[in-house]
Motif scaffolding. Structure first.
Motif, PDB file in Angstrom:
ATOM      1  N   ARG A   1     -47.411 -50.098 -40.403  1.00 36.39           N
ATOM      2  CA  ARG A   1     -48.728 -49.455 -40.469  1.00 36.39           C
ATOM      3  C   ARG A   1     -48.831 -48.785 -41.831  1.00 36.39           C
ATOM      4  NH1 ARG A   1     -51.099 -45.653 -36.215  1.00 36.39           N
ATOM      5  NH2 ARG A   1     -52.709 -45.876 -37.771  1.00 36.39           N
ATOM      6  N   ASP A   2     -50.002 -48.770 -42.412  1.00 39.75           N
ATOM      7  CA  ASP A   2     -50.111 -48.235 -43.785  1.00 39.75           C
ATOM      8  C   ASP A   2     -49.666 -46.774 -43.878  1.00 39.75           C
ATOM      9  OD1 ASP A   2     -52.337 -47.093 -42.553  1.00 39.75           O
ATOM     10  OD2 ASP A   2     -53.696 -47.521 -44.227  1.00 39.75           O
ATOM     11  N   ASP A   3     -49.937 -45.997 -42.812  1.00 41.14           N
ATOM     12  CA  ASP A   3     -49.583 -44.571 -42.837  1.00 41.14           C
ATOM     13  C   ASP A   3     -48.067 -44.340 -42.941  1.00 41.14           C
ATOM     14  OD1 ASP A   3     -52.369 -43.434 -41.460  1.00 41.14           O
ATOM     15  OD2 ASP A   3     -51.721 -45.426 -40.813  1.00 41.14           O
TER      16      ASP A   3
END
Ligand code: PRT
Ligand code: ZN
Length: 299
Positions: free
Chosen positions: A64-66
């Protein structure tokens, strides 16, 4: 004899681990960039979150980008591709190495269209909903807006004013159509963002060397993207004038044509600037203008 042969063997190189977004707005651009760098991946094997390149010492981790800045900060990945907005919000100890020229957007403050707005001081006393509390707080502090309240929410920020959760929002904007649909107006830009390449701050020499090779390719791809190769014909006495008008990167090449008194001019130009100068080029006598896409540009 066997022992001797084994002792001279080079230990296998540990690949560079690159974290990219598993699914979402960065996925396609990240995959495209790697492909344009000439790096091939077999279809994913038994682990759906990992893949190894067949022709370059690179391993992909799908996240996930986070989670990407944190994974790079603790070296689970050596490098990552993620939005600058996420890097700045997470504030992890990573280096931003290169802007990658895709997924461009801005983090902006927006208000209901009906609300009066003269300047940043009008944000005082407002409740602002955002998923970017750190960046918003920094922006408000830097601009001396001390009395705004930040509401951190995890999504659907744009509907916060219409459901009475906040009076303003701070969210990512690209085309601006989400703001229009929600009867909001953009009043201040907190951050200009795009996909960036980040790296662990103190990479081991071996991975640093692989990163340098990868960066060489990435820069050649990015350089080529916004530039075109242009070829045009013109009478000999117009060539000097035309070469002054061309937004060239360096001195153009001029070649004789078979027809006496005519020359062909070749050059690499910035695409956006080319469109600005096209009318002037034609007025100056340029003919048969051919604009060609460049695959890679090594400067
Ligand atoms: O699942 P995961 O956590 O990995 O993904 P995500 O849902 O958190 O992120 P994703 O895939 O939506 O976005 C990833 C990154 O893309 C962001 O962090 C930005 O760096 C970049 N990016 C570029 C954008 C946009 N443009 C964008 N327009 N991210 C989100 N938006 C949203 C925005 O939040 C708003 O809802 O699009 C809407 C506005 O778009 P316009 O075109 O109507 O203005
Ligand atoms: Zn996310």
């Amino acid at each position: 004899m066997n022992t001797q042969a084994r002792s001279t063997e080079k230990p296998a190189q540990e690949p560079l681990r690159l974290a990219i977004q598993k699914s979402g707005r960065l996925k396609e651009g990240s995959a495209e960039l790697i492909k344009e760098c000439g790096i091939h991946f077999q279809t994913r094997g038994s682990n759906p979150l990992k893949a190894s390149a067949s022709n370059f010492p690179l391993e992909l981790l799908y996240l996930r980008d986070d989670d990407i800045p944190g994974c790079v900060a603790d070296q689970a990945a050596h490098i990552g591709i993620v939005g600058l907005n996420v890097v700045e919000e997470k504030h992890k100890p990573v280096r931003v190495i290169e802007r990658l020229d895709f997924a461009k957007c801005r983090l902006s403050i927006a208000l209901p269209r009906s609300m009066e707005y003269q300047g940043l001081e009008d944000l005082n006393a407002l409740h602002i909903a955002t998923t970017y509390p750190r960046l918003l707080r920094k922006f408000l502090d830097e601009n001396n807006v001390q009395d705004a309240t930040i509401h951190e929410i995890s999504g659907s920020v744009e509907i916060a004013p219409s459901i009475g959760l906040a009076q303003a929002i701070c969210d990512l904007v690209s085309s601006g159509s989400t703001l229009i649909e929600n009867r909001l107006k953009e009043v201040a830009v907190v951050l200009d963002s795009e996909a960036v390449l980040i790296a662990y701050e103190d990479l081991p020499d071996e991975q640093n060397e692989i990163l340098e090779r990868l960066l060489f390719r990435i820069r050649a791809v990015i350089n080529a993207k916004n530039r075109k190769y242009i070829l045009l014909n013109a009478p000999e006495d117009k060539i000097e004038m035309i070469s002054k008008l061309l937004p060239s990167l360096e001195s153009p090449t001029v070649i004789d044509l078979l027809e006496p008194g005519w020359k062909s001019l070749h050059s690499v130009v910035y695409e956006d600037k080319f469109w600005e100068s096209i009318d002037a080029l034609i007025d100056a006598g340029a003919e048969s203008i051919l604009v060609v896409t460049i695959d890679k540009l090594i400067e």
